[in-house]
Design a protein around this motif. Structure first.
Motif, PDB file in Angstrom:
ATOM      1  N   ALA A 167      38.361  40.733  41.045  1.00 11.26           N
ATOM      2  CA  ALA A 167      37.976  39.325  40.928  1.00 11.26           C
ATOM      3  C   ALA A 167      36.847  39.161  39.910  1.00 11.26           C
ATOM      4  CB  ALA A 167      37.545  38.779  42.295  1.00 11.26           C
ATOM      5  N   MET A 168      35.923  40.123  39.893  1.00 10.62           N
ATOM      6  CA  MET A 168      34.837  40.088  38.910  1.00 10.62           C
ATOM      7  C   MET A 168      35.385  40.223  37.489  1.00 10.62           C
ATOM      8  SD  MET A 168      33.001  42.205  36.694  1.00 10.62           S
ATOM      9  CE  MET A 168      33.160  43.872  37.309  1.00 10.62           C
ATOM     10  N   LEU A 169      36.343  41.143  37.303  1.00  6.45           N
ATOM     11  CA  LEU A 169      36.933  41.327  35.974  1.00  6.45           C
ATOM     12  C   LEU A 169      37.601  40.041  35.494  1.00  6.45           C
ATOM     13  CD1 LEU A 169      38.636  44.852  36.206  1.00  6.45           C
ATOM     14  CD2 LEU A 169      36.475  44.266  35.101  1.00  6.45           C
ATOM     15  N   ALA A 170      38.269  39.365  36.394  1.00  9.80           N
ATOM     16  CA  ALA A 170      38.956  38.130  36.033  1.00  9.80           C
ATOM     17  C   ALA A 170      37.971  37.026  35.682  1.00  9.80           C
ATOM     18  CB  ALA A 170      39.869  37.687  37.170  1.00  9.80           C
ATOM     19  N   ALA A 171      36.910  36.902  36.476  1.00 14.31           N
ATOM     20  CA  ALA A 171      35.968  35.799  36.288  1.00 14.31           C
ATOM     21  C   ALA A 171      35.003  36.039  35.147  1.00 14.31           C
ATOM     22  CB  ALA A 171      35.190  35.563  37.590  1.00 14.31           C
ATOM     23  N   GLN A 172      34.413  37.232  35.089  1.00  7.46           N
ATOM     24  CA  GLN A 172      33.371  37.499  34.097  1.00  7.46           C
ATOM     25  C   GLN A 172      33.931  37.866  32.737  1.00  7.46           C
ATOM     26  OE1 GLN A 172      30.068  40.011  34.944  1.00  7.46           O
ATOM     27  NE2 GLN A 172      29.902  39.392  37.063  1.00  7.46           N
ATOM     28  N   ARG A 173      34.977  38.650  32.722  1.00  8.43           N
ATOM     29  CA  ARG A 173      35.494  39.156  31.455  1.00  8.43           C
ATOM     30  C   ARG A 173      36.794  38.481  31.019  1.00  8.43           C
ATOM     31  NH1 ARG A 173      34.602  45.664  32.444  1.00  8.43           N
ATOM     32  NH2 ARG A 173      32.563  45.486  33.466  1.00  8.43           N
ATOM     33  N   ALA A 215      39.723  38.883  32.194  1.00  2.62           N
ATOM     34  CA  ALA A 215      40.800  39.874  32.088  1.00  2.62           C
ATOM     35  C   ALA A 215      42.156  39.229  32.360  1.00  2.62           C
ATOM     36  CB  ALA A 215      40.561  41.013  33.081  1.00  2.62           C
ATOM     37  N   ALA A 216      43.130  39.579  31.525  1.00  2.00           N
ATOM     38  CA  ALA A 216      44.476  39.032  31.663  1.00  2.00           C
ATOM     39  C   ALA A 216      45.178  39.652  32.864  1.00  2.00           C
ATOM     40  CB  ALA A 216      45.281  39.301  30.395  1.00  2.00           C
ATOM     41  N   ALA A 217      46.274  39.013  33.270  1.00  2.00           N
ATOM     42  CA  ALA A 217      47.014  39.493  34.445  1.00  2.00           C
ATOM     43  C   ALA A 217      47.499  40.924  34.253  1.00  2.00           C
ATOM     44  CB  ALA A 217      48.192  38.561  34.722  1.00  2.00           C
ATOM     45  N   ASN A 218      47.985  41.249  33.063  1.00  2.00           N
ATOM     46  CA  ASN A 218      48.461  42.612  32.810  1.00  2.00           C
ATOM     47  C   ASN A 218      47.330  43.623  32.894  1.00  2.00           C
ATOM     48  OD1 ASN A 218      51.072  41.734  32.450  1.00  2.00           O
ATOM     49  ND2 ASN A 218      50.959  41.690  30.214  1.00  2.00           N
ATOM     50  N   ALA A 272      46.489  44.151  36.504  1.00  2.00           N
ATOM     51  CA  ALA A 272      47.532  44.964  37.134  1.00  2.00           C
ATOM     52  C   ALA A 272      47.353  46.436  36.791  1.00  2.00           C
ATOM     53  CB  ALA A 272      48.909  44.477  36.691  1.00  2.00           C
ATOM     54  N   ALA A 273      46.939  46.726  35.540  1.00  2.00           N
ATOM     55  CA  ALA A 273      46.721  48.113  35.133  1.00  2.00           C
ATOM     56  C   ALA A 273      45.547  48.723  35.881  1.00  2.00           C
ATOM     57  CB  ALA A 273      46.487  48.181  33.624  1.00  2.00           C
ATOM     58  N   TYR A 274      44.451  47.955  36.025  1.00  2.00           N
ATOM     59  CA  TYR A 274      43.305  48.446  36.793  1.00  2.00           C
ATOM     60  C   TYR A 274      43.708  48.702  38.248  1.00  2.00           C
ATOM     61  CZ  TYR A 274      39.526  47.809  33.388  1.00  2.00           C
ATOM     62  OH  TYR A 274      38.685  47.934  32.314  1.00  2.00           O
ATOM     63  N   ARG A 275      44.432  47.747  38.818  1.00  2.00           N
ATOM     64  CA  ARG A 275      44.853  47.896  40.208  1.00  2.00           C
ATOM     65  C   ARG A 275      45.713  49.150  40.381  1.00  2.00           C
ATOM     66  NH1 ARG A 275      45.173  44.299  44.316  1.00  2.00           N
ATOM     67  NH2 ARG A 275      44.799  42.518  42.917  1.00  2.00           N
ATOM     68  N   ARG A 276      46.622  49.367  39.449  1.00  2.00           N
ATOM     69  CA  ARG A 276      47.515  50.526  39.522  1.00  2.00           C
ATOM     70  C   ARG A 276      46.731  51.842  39.384  1.00  2.00           C
ATOM     71  NH1 ARG A 276      50.663  48.723  36.159  1.00  2.00           N
ATOM     72  NH2 ARG A 276      49.847  49.689  34.266  1.00  2.00           N
ATOM     73  N   ASP A 277      45.811  51.902  38.428  1.00  2.00           N
ATOM     74  CA  ASP A 277      45.034  53.126  38.233  1.00  2.00           C
ATOM     75  C   ASP A 277      44.164  53.435  39.452  1.00  2.00           C
ATOM     76  OD1 ASP A 277      46.076  53.663  35.744  1.00  2.00           O
ATOM     77  OD2 ASP A 277      44.468  52.651  34.643  1.00  2.00           O
ATOM     78  N   LEU A 278      43.562  52.403  40.024  1.00  2.00           N
ATOM     79  CA  LEU A 278      42.716  52.627  41.199  1.00  2.00           C
ATOM     80  C   LEU A 278      43.549  53.023  42.412  1.00  2.00           C
ATOM     81  CD1 LEU A 278      40.195  49.666  40.763  1.00  2.00           C
ATOM     82  CD2 LEU A 278      39.757  52.093  40.373  1.00  2.00           C
ATOM     83  N   ALA A 279      44.713  52.410  42.552  1.00  2.00           N
ATOM     84  CA  ALA A 279      45.590  52.758  43.674  1.00  2.00           C
ATOM     85  C   ALA A 279      46.077  54.200  43.560  1.00  2.00           C
ATOM     86  CB  ALA A 279      46.778  51.798  43.726  1.00  2.00           C
TER      87      ALA A 279
END
Length: 297
Positions: free
Chosen positions: A15-21, A23-26, A29-36
Motif C-alpha cells: 500500500a505504501m508503494l502504491a501511495a508514495q511511489r 507503483a503500477a499494478a504490474n 504484482a511483481a513485489y507481491r510475487r517475489d515476497l510470497a
C-alpha cells in the motif's frame, strides 16, 4: 488450492508503494510475487531473522543476477519499511546475497525544474494560508537541507533551535546529525511555525494527531509539480533529496561533507553522486565545447 493471504505487514508495504511511489499494478504484482516466493523458503517474513534470510542464497543459487537483484531489492525495501514504521528494530536484509550489478543513477531534477517548484510554492505562500506556508517550509527543508521524507514529517519542535541555523536530525539507526538550514528556509519555517499554532510535539502535525504522513507529503509534492507544469511522476521527496546532493556537489561541496549532511553511514553510498556529476560534465563538454559537435572525418 486457495492462496494463503499475505502477511498484514506485506499488505501495508504494498500500500505504501502504491501511495508514495505511484507503483503500477504490474510492479505491485511483481513485489507481491517475489515476497510470497521468499516466504515459501523463509516462513513468516516480518519475523524472520538473519539466519532465515541467509538461507535464501541457496534457494536463489540458480537465478540470473538480474532476477536475484530484483528479489533481494524487494526484501531490502520491505525490511527497510518495517524499520521505518517501527514494526521491528533490526534489519536482517544485510544477510541477503548481493549480485554485482550496475547501480542506476538517481533520478534528477535540473535547476529550471527546481525554480518552477519554488515559484509555485512561493505564490501559494504569499496568500498567507496555512497550507501554502506549510508547503513552502516542507519544500525548503527537502531541497535546502536534504532531509529524508521520514526525517522531515517526524521532525519534532525540539529539533528546531531558536538561535542557531541548524536542525538536530535523528536518522536511520537512531544516529543524530546536525543539518544546516539556509536563511530562506529559516524564514519559511518561522512563518509556518507562527501560523501553526501551539500544541503537539511535531513541526508538521496531522489534523488527526501525530505528524504529517509520508503518503500525504508525497501527494502534496505531486500536486505542486502538476501546478508547476512538471510531470508529477518525476517529483518526490527522495528526488528532491537527490537534487540537494547533486547541486551541492556541482557547487564544489566536498564528498565527505555531503556524506555528513545526508547522514550516510558509508561514503560508498555518497559516491553515486560523483557519477551523476561526471555524467553532467561530459554532457556539458559535448554540448558547449567548440569542438563538441565538430565532425571527426
Amino acid at each position: 488450492m486457495t492462496k494463503a493471504p499475505a502477511e498484514p505487514e506485506v499488505e501495508s508495504f504494498l500500500a505504501m508503494l502504491a501511495a508514495q511511489r505511484g507503483a503500477a499494478a504490474n510492479t505491485l504484482a511483481a513485489y507481491r510475487r517475489d515476497l510470497a516466493q521468499a516466504a515459501q523458503t523463509v516462513g513468516e517474513l516480518a519475523g524472520a531473522g538473519r539466519d532465515d534470510i541467509a538461507g535464501l542464497a541457496a534457494a536463489w543459487a540458480d537465478l540470473a543476477p538480474s532476477s536475484l537483484a530484483r528479489k533481494a531489492s524487494a526484501l531490502r525495501q520491505f525490511y527497510g519499511f518495517l524499520v521505518d514504521e517501527g514494526l521491528r528494530e533490526d534489519d536482517p536484509s544485510s544477510a541477503l546475497p548481493r549480485p554485482r550489478t550496475r547501480r542506476p543513477l538517481p533520478r534528477l531534477l535540473d535547476h529550471a525544474a527546481i525554480s518552477a517548484l519554488f515559484a509555485t510554492a512561493e505564490a501559494d505562500a504569499c496568500a498567507g494560508t496555512p497550507e501554502g506556508l506549510r508547503l513552502l517550509a516542507l519544500l525548503e527543508l527537502l531541497y535546502g537541507s536534504g532531509l529524508r521524507a521520514t526525517e522531515l514529517v517526524s521532525l519534532p519542535i525540539a529539533a528546531v533551535p531558536r538561535d542557531a541555523p541548524f536542525l538536530t536530525i535523528t536518522g536511520k539507526g537512531g544516529v543524530q546529525r546536525m543539518v544546516p538550514v539556509s536563511a530562506r528556509a529559516v524564514r519559511a519555517l518561522s512563518e509556518w511555525l507562527a501560523i501553526r499554532g501551539k500544541g503537539g510535539r511535531f513541526v508538521f502535525p496531522s489534523p488527526k494527531g501525530g505528524h504529517l504522513s509520508r503518503v500525504r507529503l508525497f501527494q502534496l509534492l505531486r500536486d505542486l509539480a502538476g501546478r508547476a507544469g512538471l510531470d508529477p511522476e518525476t517529483v518526490s521527496p527522495h528526488v528532491l533529496r537527490h537534487a540537494f546532493a547533486t547541486h551541492l556537489l556541482e557547487g564544489g561541496a566536498d564528498l565527505r561533507v555531503l556524506q555528513t549532511l545526508l547522514g550516510h553511514a558509508d561514503i560508498a553510498t555518497t559516491q553515486i553522486y560523483t557519477h551523476v556529476d561526471s555524467a553532467r560534465l561530459v554532457a556539458l563538454v559535448n554540448q558547449r565545447h567548440p569542438l563538441g559537435n565538430a565532425s571527426t572525418g
